[in-house]
Design a protein around this motif. Structure first.
Motif, mmCIF file in Angstrom:
data_model
loop_
_atom_site.group_PDB
_atom_site.id
_atom_site.type_symbol
_atom_site.label_atom_id
_atom_site.label_comp_id
_atom_site.label_asym_id
_atom_site.label_seq_id
_atom_site.Cartn_x
_atom_site.Cartn_y
_atom_site.Cartn_z
ATOM 1 N N VAL A 47 0.542 8.888 -12.509
ATOM 2 C CA VAL A 47 1.352 8.230 -11.183
ATOM 3 C C VAL A 47 1.569 6.776 -11.268
ATOM 4 C CG1 VAL A 47 1.346 8.315 -8.733
ATOM 5 C CG2 VAL A 47 0.206 10.211 -9.862
ATOM 6 N N ARG A 48 2.811 6.416 -11.144
ATOM 7 C CA ARG A 48 3.110 5.161 -11.136
ATOM 8 C C ARG A 48 3.284 4.475 -9.742
ATOM 9 N NH1 ARG A 48 6.984 2.997 -15.627
ATOM 10 N NH2 ARG A 48 6.951 1.295 -13.977
ATOM 11 N N LEU A 49 2.653 3.390 -9.282
ATOM 12 C CA LEU A 49 2.894 3.007 -7.974
ATOM 13 C C LEU A 49 2.962 1.339 -8.158
ATOM 14 C CD1 LEU A 49 0.035 4.752 -6.381
ATOM 15 C CD2 LEU A 49 2.303 5.367 -5.926
ATOM 16 N N ARG A 50 3.424 0.675 -7.071
ATOM 17 C CA ARG A 50 3.586 -0.648 -6.935
ATOM 18 C C ARG A 50 2.450 -1.058 -5.972
ATOM 19 N NH1 ARG A 50 8.715 -4.292 -5.278
ATOM 20 N NH2 ARG A 50 7.996 -6.047 -6.672
ATOM 21 N N LEU A 51 1.513 -1.827 -6.781
ATOM 22 C CA LEU A 51 0.292 -1.886 -5.818
ATOM 23 C C LEU A 51 -0.032 -3.334 -6.112
ATOM 24 C CD1 LEU A 51 -1.794 0.993 -7.234
ATOM 25 C CD2 LEU A 51 -0.671 0.872 -5.258
ATOM 26 N N SER A 52 -0.814 -4.046 -4.970
ATOM 27 C CA SER A 52 -1.176 -5.193 -5.083
ATOM 28 C C SER A 52 -2.401 -5.244 -5.875
ATOM 29 C CB SER A 52 -1.791 -5.772 -3.650
ATOM 30 O OG SER A 52 -2.793 -4.911 -3.075
ATOM 31 N N THR A 53 -2.890 -6.289 -6.338
ATOM 32 C CA THR A 53 -3.929 -6.473 -7.262
ATOM 33 C C THR A 53 -5.417 -6.016 -6.661
ATOM 34 O OG1 THR A 53 -4.072 -8.749 -7.003
ATOM 35 C CG2 THR A 53 -3.015 -8.129 -8.940
ATOM 36 N N ASN A 54 -5.353 -6.459 -5.369
ATOM 37 C CA ASN A 54 -6.686 -5.852 -4.488
ATOM 38 C C ASN A 54 -6.512 -4.269 -4.348
ATOM 39 O OD1 ASN A 54 -8.518 -6.195 -2.722
ATOM 40 N ND2 ASN A 54 -7.358 -6.580 -0.938
ATOM 41 N N ALA A 55 -5.711 -3.655 -4.149
ATOM 42 C CA ALA A 55 -5.650 -2.223 -4.227
ATOM 43 C C ALA A 55 -5.908 -1.638 -5.364
ATOM 44 C CB ALA A 55 -4.076 -1.943 -3.864
ATOM 45 N N ILE A 56 -5.425 -2.379 -6.562
ATOM 46 C CA ILE A 56 -5.908 -1.862 -7.984
ATOM 47 C C ILE A 56 -7.427 -2.028 -8.275
ATOM 48 C CG2 ILE A 56 -5.805 -2.295 -10.445
ATOM 49 C CD1 ILE A 56 -2.715 -3.069 -9.848
ATOM 50 N N ARG A 57 -8.041 -2.948 -7.631
ATOM 51 C CA ARG A 57 -9.284 -3.122 -7.737
ATOM 52 C C ARG A 57 -10.254 -2.313 -6.941
ATOM 53 N NH1 ARG A 57 -11.581 -8.969 -7.136
ATOM 54 N NH2 ARG A 57 -13.372 -7.783 -7.694
#
Length: 98
Positions: A47-57
């Motif tokens: 799944v490809r999502l546009r996320l903030s780096t905080n959300a990725i962590r």
């Protein structure tokens, strides 16, 4: 494309540039958004999502996309991610029933 994180909802903030002479002009604080490819174990696809780096962590800390969305409140998620959460819940329930 909106400058908003799909999971956390972080968006653009505004403020002032203040010079040494105390002149103020408006500026925008943009969130650090990245396009992330995350694997869903339940769905068996990427799944490809546009996320903030905080959300990725946060997703990595929770143990993956499925685990994070399983714990997340539906009221805090955006439309695309909420739809994804429902698909994951349905696939997980089907695996448990089988």
């Amino acid at each position: 494309m909106a400058r908003r994180c799909a999971v956390t909802g972080k968006g653009v903030l505004t403020g002032n540039n203040v010079s040494h002479a105390n002149n103020k002009s408006r500026r925008r604080y943009l969130p650090n958004l990245q396009v992330a490819s995350l694997t869903s174990d339940s769905l068996g696809r990427v799944v490809r999502l546009r996320l903030s780096t905080n959300a990725i962590r946060s997703i990595e800390h929770a143990g993956g996309l499925d685990a994070y969305l399983g714990k997340a409140r539906s009221s805090e998620l955006t439309g695309d991610v909420l739809r994804l959460k429902k698909q994951i819940d349905k696939a997980t329930a089907a695996k448990v029933a089988a």
